[in-house]
Design a protein around this motif. Structure first.
Motif, PDB file in Angstrom:
ATOM      1  N   LYS A   1       0.841  -1.202   0.000  1.00  0.00           N
ATOM      2  CA  LYS A   1       0.000   0.000   0.000  1.00  0.00           C
ATOM      3  C   LYS A   1       0.875   1.251   0.000  1.00  0.00           C
ATOM      4  N   HIS A   2       1.922   1.236   0.815  1.00  0.00           N
ATOM      5  CA  HIS A   2       2.812   2.387   0.906  1.00  0.00           C
ATOM      6  C   HIS A   2       3.549   2.612  -0.408  1.00  0.00           C
ATOM      7  N   LEU A   3       3.995   1.548  -1.041  1.00  0.00           N
ATOM      8  CA  LEU A   3       4.691   1.678  -2.325  1.00  0.00           C
ATOM      9  C   LEU A   3       3.761   2.245  -3.394  1.00  0.00           C
ATOM     10  N   ASN A   4       2.513   1.816  -3.383  1.00  0.00           N
ATOM     11  CA  ASN A   4       1.550   2.341  -4.352  1.00  0.00           C
ATOM     12  C   ASN A   4       1.289   3.825  -4.127  1.00  0.00           C
TER      13      ASN A   4
ATOM     14  N   LYS B   1      11.495  -9.007  -1.079  1.00  0.00           N
ATOM     15  CA  LYS B   1      11.864 -10.204  -1.837  1.00  0.00           C
ATOM     16  C   LYS B   1      10.633 -11.073  -2.093  1.00  0.00           C
ATOM     17  N   VAL B   2       9.744 -11.165  -1.108  1.00  0.00           N
ATOM     18  CA  VAL B   2       8.498 -11.922  -1.289  1.00  0.00           C
ATOM     19  C   VAL B   2       7.656 -11.297  -2.395  1.00  0.00           C
ATOM     20  N   LEU B   3       7.531  -9.950  -2.364  1.00  0.00           N
ATOM     21  CA  LEU B   3       6.754  -9.253  -3.397  1.00  0.00           C
ATOM     22  C   LEU B   3       7.369  -9.448  -4.780  1.00  0.00           C
ATOM     23  N   GLU B   4       8.697  -9.496  -4.836  1.00  0.00           N
ATOM     24  CA  GLU B   4       9.358  -9.730  -6.121  1.00  0.00           C
ATOM     25  C   GLU B   4       9.068 -11.144  -6.601  1.00  0.00           C
ATOM     26  N   ASP B   5       9.135 -12.116  -5.714  1.00  0.00           N
ATOM     27  CA  ASP B   5       8.846 -13.505  -6.084  1.00  0.00           C
ATOM     28  C   ASP B   5       7.408 -13.664  -6.565  1.00  0.00           C
ATOM     29  N   GLU B   6       6.507 -12.808  -6.039  1.00  0.00           N
ATOM     30  CA  GLU B   6       5.095 -12.856  -6.434  1.00  0.00           C
ATOM     31  C   GLU B   6       4.848 -12.079  -7.730  1.00  0.00           C
ATOM     32  N   GLY B   7       5.889 -11.446  -8.271  1.00  0.00           N
ATOM     33  CA  GLY B   7       5.757 -10.719  -9.523  1.00  0.00           C
ATOM     34  C   GLY B   7       5.114  -9.350  -9.399  1.00  0.00           C
ATOM     35  N   LYS B   8       5.075  -8.804  -8.165  1.00  0.00           N
ATOM     36  CA  LYS B   8       4.438  -7.503  -7.944  1.00  0.00           C
ATOM     37  C   LYS B   8       5.418  -6.343  -8.080  1.00  0.00           C
ATOM     38  N   ILE B   9       6.707  -6.610  -7.853  1.00  0.00           N
ATOM     39  CA  ILE B   9       7.729  -5.569  -7.974  1.00  0.00           C
ATOM     40  C   ILE B   9       8.982  -6.182  -8.604  1.00  0.00           C
ATOM     41  N   LYS B  10       9.887  -5.302  -9.031  1.00  0.00           N
ATOM     42  CA  LYS B  10      11.201  -5.711  -9.503  1.00  0.00           C
ATOM     43  C   LYS B  10      12.236  -4.921  -8.725  1.00  0.00           C
ATOM     44  N   LEU B  11      13.219  -5.604  -8.170  1.00  0.00           N
ATOM     45  CA  LEU B  11      14.226  -4.968  -7.333  1.00  0.00           C
ATOM     46  C   LEU B  11      15.550  -4.817  -8.078  1.00  0.00           C
ATOM     47  N   ASN B  12      16.119  -3.631  -7.973  1.00  0.00           N
ATOM     48  CA  ASN B  12      17.495  -3.368  -8.383  1.00  0.00           C
ATOM     49  C   ASN B  12      18.156  -2.634  -7.226  1.00  0.00           C
ATOM     50  N   ARG B  13      19.412  -2.261  -7.361  1.00  0.00           N
ATOM     51  CA  ARG B  13      20.113  -1.594  -6.274  1.00  0.00           C
ATOM     52  C   ARG B  13      19.464  -0.239  -5.973  1.00  0.00           C
ATOM     53  N   ASN B  14      18.873  -0.137  -4.807  1.00  0.00           N
ATOM     54  CA  ASN B  14      18.207   1.089  -4.332  1.00  0.00           C
ATOM     55  C   ASN B  14      17.108   1.558  -5.273  1.00  0.00           C
ATOM     56  N   ILE B  15      16.596   0.656  -6.082  1.00  0.00           N
ATOM     57  CA  ILE B  15      15.501   0.997  -6.992  1.00  0.00           C
ATOM     58  C   ILE B  15      14.416  -0.087  -6.889  1.00  0.00           C
ATOM     59  N   ILE B  16      13.173   0.364  -6.787  1.00  0.00           N
ATOM     60  CA  ILE B  16      12.031  -0.554  -6.751  1.00  0.00           C
ATOM     61  C   ILE B  16      11.089  -0.170  -7.871  1.00  0.00           C
ATOM     62  N   GLU B  17      10.720  -1.143  -8.682  1.00  0.00           N
ATOM     63  CA  GLU B  17       9.783  -0.900  -9.770  1.00  0.00           C
ATOM     64  C   GLU B  17       8.500  -1.683  -9.512  1.00  0.00           C
ATOM     65  N   LEU B  18       7.368  -0.967  -9.463  1.00  0.00           N
ATOM     66  CA  LEU B  18       6.079  -1.615  -9.333  1.00  0.00           C
ATOM     67  C   LEU B  18       5.649  -2.168 -10.684  1.00  0.00           C
ATOM     68  N   LEU B  19       5.223  -3.422 -10.701  1.00  0.00           N
ATOM     69  CA  LEU B  19       4.834  -4.070 -11.957  1.00  0.00           C
ATOM     70  C   LEU B  19       3.310  -4.133 -12.070  1.00  0.00           C
TER      71      LEU B  19
ATOM     72  N   ILE C   1       8.738   3.655 -10.878  1.00  0.00           N
ATOM     73  CA  ILE C   1      10.129   3.354 -10.571  1.00  0.00           C
ATOM     74  C   ILE C   1      10.604   4.318  -9.480  1.00  0.00           C
ATOM     75  N   MET C   2      10.934   3.792  -8.323  1.00  0.00           N
ATOM     76  CA  MET C   2      11.299   4.622  -7.176  1.00  0.00           C
ATOM     77  C   MET C   2      12.732   4.337  -6.733  1.00  0.00           C
ATOM     78  N   GLN C   3      13.503   5.397  -6.568  1.00  0.00           N
ATOM     79  CA  GLN C   3      14.857   5.270  -6.052  1.00  0.00           C
ATOM     80  C   GLN C   3      14.806   5.471  -4.544  1.00  0.00           C
ATOM     81  N   ILE C   4      14.888   4.382  -3.814  1.00  0.00           N
ATOM     82  CA  ILE C   4      14.746   4.440  -2.362  1.00  0.00           C
ATOM     83  C   ILE C   4      15.424   3.220  -1.746  1.00  0.00           C
ATOM     84  N   THR C   5      16.013   3.392  -0.579  1.00  0.00           N
ATOM     85  CA  THR C   5      16.673   2.273   0.091  1.00  0.00           C
ATOM     86  C   THR C   5      15.679   1.509   0.962  1.00  0.00           C
ATOM     87  N   HIS C   6      16.041   0.289   1.281  1.00  0.00           N
ATOM     88  CA  HIS C   6      15.206  -0.516   2.174  1.00  0.00           C
ATOM     89  C   HIS C   6      15.123   0.137   3.548  1.00  0.00           C
TER      90      HIS C   6
END
Length: 213
Positions: free
Chosen positions: A158-161, A195-213, A171-176
């Motif tokens: 919810k917060h990411l959305n 990591k769970v959200l990435e495994d579920e295909g809801k986000i994609k993780l890169n270094r300090n970057i989170i992409e909502l799918l 695409i958000m540049q933010i640290t964990h």
């Protein structure tokens, strides 16, 4: 910025809300303030003498509990004002919130004495103030419901959305750690849930970057 330039900016954002006479008054007394992402605009314990009226950008409002870190309450977006800082202005009390710039932006600062004068003078201003209180109260109740009834996984997505919406990008540049601070939890918990959200295909993780799918 000249008074006429400022009036044009105010008209662009508020001509559908405020009458011309009020826009003229706002332009004559308002002070513009540009801010950068990460700037602290209001600090806990500050005495607030001017009310912010957001023209561009987004601001996050945080509450701090003793020895328990920060807790995210809500975002302010273009056209919003902060009802909590408004209440501090009107009641001449110290701020109990911290306002941090989520993005670069521009805010109008309005003197408290004019806020009180306009309440009795302009119907549009009264409606704007009361609507602001109502909207912020709904967001506060939503924050309480989120804490009380959602698990951390649900709170996180919810917060990411919400961040994606106010930043107008998936695409958000933010640290964990930054997310953990906003949700008042640990970095380890956030990293695991991301990591769970990435495994579920809801986000994609890169270094300090989170992409909502």
């Amino acid at each position: 910025m000249t008074q006429q330039e400022l009036k044009s900016i105010i008209q662009k954002h508020y001509s559908y809300i405020f009458e011309e006479a009020l826009i003229d008054e706002i332009a004559s007394v308002a002070v513009t303030k540009k801010f950068k992402e990460g700037d602290i605009l209001i600090e806990i314990g500050n005495t607030i003498f001017k009310m912010p009226l957001l023209l561009e950008g987004a601001i996050k409002i945080l509450r701090e509990a003793p020895d328990q870190g920060e807790l995210f309450l809500y975002f302010l977006e273009k056209g919003d004002t902060c009802a909590m800082s408004m209440a501090c202005c009107m009641g001449k009390t110290k701020s109990e919130i911290r306002a941090v710039a989520e993005t670069d932006g521009l805010v109008l600062m309005l003197p408290v004495e004019k806020m009180e004068e306009w309440l009795g003078k302009y119907k549009s201003w009264r409606s704007f103030v009361f609507d602001s209180y109502t909207n912020r109260m709904k967001e506060m109740l939503n924050a309480i419901d989120t804490l009380a009834f959602m698990n951390m996984n649900e709170r996180l997505i919810k917060h990411l959305n919400e961040k994606a919406k106010v930043n107008q990008t998936n695409i958000m540049q933010i640290t964990h750690q930054e997310i953990a601070d906003e949700l008042n939890t640990s970095r380890v918990v956030i990293s695991r849930l991301l990591k769970v959200l990435e495994d579920e295909g809801k986000i994609k993780l890169n270094r300090n970057i989170i992409e909502l799918l």
